[in-house]
Each structure stands twice: as C-alpha cells, then as structure tokens.
Write a protein that holds these residues in place. Structure first.
Motif: not given
Ligand code: 13P
Ligand code: SF4
Length: 303
Positions: A238-250
C-alpha cells in the motif's frame, strides 16, 4: 550514518561487488528505494533467472531467496536477515507432501512458491498468486493436490473445473482481514475499488472487486479509471502504491496489517549483507535439482 548516507554506501558497495538487489513489495520503503527491481513473487523469480551479476541480495523472505538460488545456482544469493522466514511456508513439510501423494495417487501436486525447497522438490509444478489459476488450468489432470495455502486453493477451486485437494496452511497476515473490515472501509469510501489478495479468507475474497497478486494490484490501480482503492494485503504494498501512483488514494482494508518477517530487513542489514556477504542461501544439491524442475515448469509455462 544518515539514511541517505547509508543508501549511498549501499549503491557504491553494490557496484564494487557486482551485485543486484531484488526487493519484494512488502519491504519497508527505504529498502524498496535501494532496490534494482521491486516486484511480486513471480516477477522476482523471473528476474532472478536471468541475473548475470556475481551476487543477488534478496530482500524478502527465505523461500523467495531460495527460489532465486534454485533458478540461478551459479550466482551467490544473500538474504540480509537469516531469520526472515514465512510461517505459511513452514506449515508444510516434505513428509506431508509424500503422505498426500500416497493418499491421492495419480493427483498432480501443485505448490505455492511460499514453500521450502524440500517441499518444492516433491512438487510437480509451482505457482504464485499471480498465475495459480492459469497453472491449474494447464495441468492435464482432473485432480490437483494444492499446498500449502487453503485460501489460495479455495480461490482457484472456484475458478477451474479441476478438483482441488487443499492442504491446511494459511497466512497469518492476510487471514486477519475480516468481512467487517471491508464493509466498514466501503462505507467510509463508497466509490473505492476493493482489491483483495487471494491469501485472504473466502468471505473476504467474496467482497472483492478484483482478486490479485501484489504486483497485479499495483498494475490494476495504475491502469484503472478508478481513483480510490481499498486494499486487503500487507501494508508495504500500500505504501508503494501511494508513492508510485500520485493522485490516487489507497486505504488499508480496516486496519493496516504487517508481515513481521518481511519487516525485519532494514537498510543496515542490506549494507552489512553486501559488506560481509552474509547470509548466503544454500540448498542441498539433490533437493535443488528436484525443486528446480517444479519451478522451471512454472516459469516455462509463461502464463
Ligand atoms: P505475491 O506473490 O502476491 O507478491 O505474494 C507473496 C506473499 O507472500 C503474499 O503474502
Ligand atoms: Fe508469508 Fe504471509 Fe508474510 Fe507472505 S505475508 S511472507 S505468506 S507470512
């Protein structure tokens, strides 16, 4: 030493020693940041196969580092913490598999890569959460013994026509998510897409919009039109998703859950591992040869 100083030292040492750092999606952020490649079990196994460097430093749990060693025996494989195991992998022994084969003669044995090398050695074909359904669909048998994860077995069993005979293993991290966690998260984020790892219990899987491996979740979220995601897997992804996909919320589904073994590896351990060339992963030659067959069948299937 500061975090940045340590990262610089790791990069220097990596070059000097001709090493490659492979990192699983569940590792802490700073370890992901020094990785040459971050991925799920299948991606990392594939990556390890083609590595030409002298050393692989594998930041993940032992079965993953062992898989890299089996697939690429000429490379020195190091794991920065010798005690980073996977409790699910330790739930099944080689003798359990031999017993299952006696009990179900003629059935093909498919094991999740989350197993120790001696279990893989008694296995016909391996799979990961990313390819389990396709692997089973391609097995020419109407009965498959599936080890060790009963939840992945149940998920696959619902997707294929093959009879699946499960072992009783499970992941203590993923089985902590409950249907109530998902329902609460959905109430708080009504528009969010629910992504669930197949190691979760079936009543949680039932509430998913998509059931995916860790990197499958990352790819889905990147490419989806959705902007909010409820994610039922270990917090590192979830940390990786938040760092690598800005503009979306996890959002973690309910509460954040951590795999304590994955979290044992710190930057200091990665540095020490490279510097002292510890802890070298070794597998008995006879086990290694047999385990490679079940892994290579999976890799060759190109599913
Ligand atoms: P992935 O192959 O989806 O990364 O899963 C590995 C794992 O250990 C999940 O708990
Ligand atoms: Fe093993 Fe579960 Fe940790 Fe994955 S999250 S390494 S299955 S204990």
């Amino acid at each position: 030493m500061t975090e940045n100083g340590l990262k610089e030292q790791i990069v220097k040492l990596k070059k000097k020693k001709d090493a490659l750092i492979l990192v699983h999606n569940y590792q802490v952020a700073e370890v992901q940041e020094v990785g040459d490649y971050i991925g799920d079990s299948l991606e990392l196994a594939r990556k390890a196969t083609g590595v030409k460097t002298s050393i692989i430093v594998f930041c993940g749990v032992r079965f993953m580092a062992e898989t890299a060693k089996i697939l690429n025996p000429d490379v020195k494989v190091l794991i920065p913490r010798s005690d980073a195991g996977c409790p699910m992998a330790d739930m099944i022994t080689r003798d359990d598999v031999i017993e299952l084969k006696k009990k179900h003669p003629g059935a093909v044995v498919c094991s999740y890569v989350n197993t120790n090398a001696d279990v893989k050695a008694e296995t016909d074909i391996c799979c990961t959460s990313a390819n389990a359904v396709e692997v089973i669909e391609n097995i020419d048998s109407d009965r498959v013994v599936f080890t060790p994860d009963k939840n992945l077995a149940s998920y696959v069993g619902r997707k294929v026509n093959t009879e699946i005979i499960p072992f009783d293993g499970y992941c203590y991290v993923h089985t902590r998510f409950s249907p109530e966690d998902i329902e609460k998260s959905k109430a708080a984020h009504p528009g969010a897409v629910v992504l669930v790892h197949p190691e979760c219990n079936p009543d949680v899987v039932d509430l998913a919009d998509e059931v995916l491996s860790t990197s499958g979740m990352l790819k889905y979220a990147r490419e989806s039109a959705g902007t909010e995601f409820i994610v039922a897997t270990e917090e590192g992804l979830i940390g990786r998703m938040s760092r690598e996909i800005p503009g979306k919320a996890f959002y973690s589904a309910g509460r954040a859950h951590f795999c304590f073994n994955m979290k044992k590896i710190r930057l200091e351990d990665v540095y020490r591992s490279l510097d002292e060339e510890i802890y070298e992963v070794t597998v008995e030659p006879e086990i290694m040869e047999k385990a490679r067959v079940s892994l290579e069948r999976m890799i060759a299937a190109k599913l």
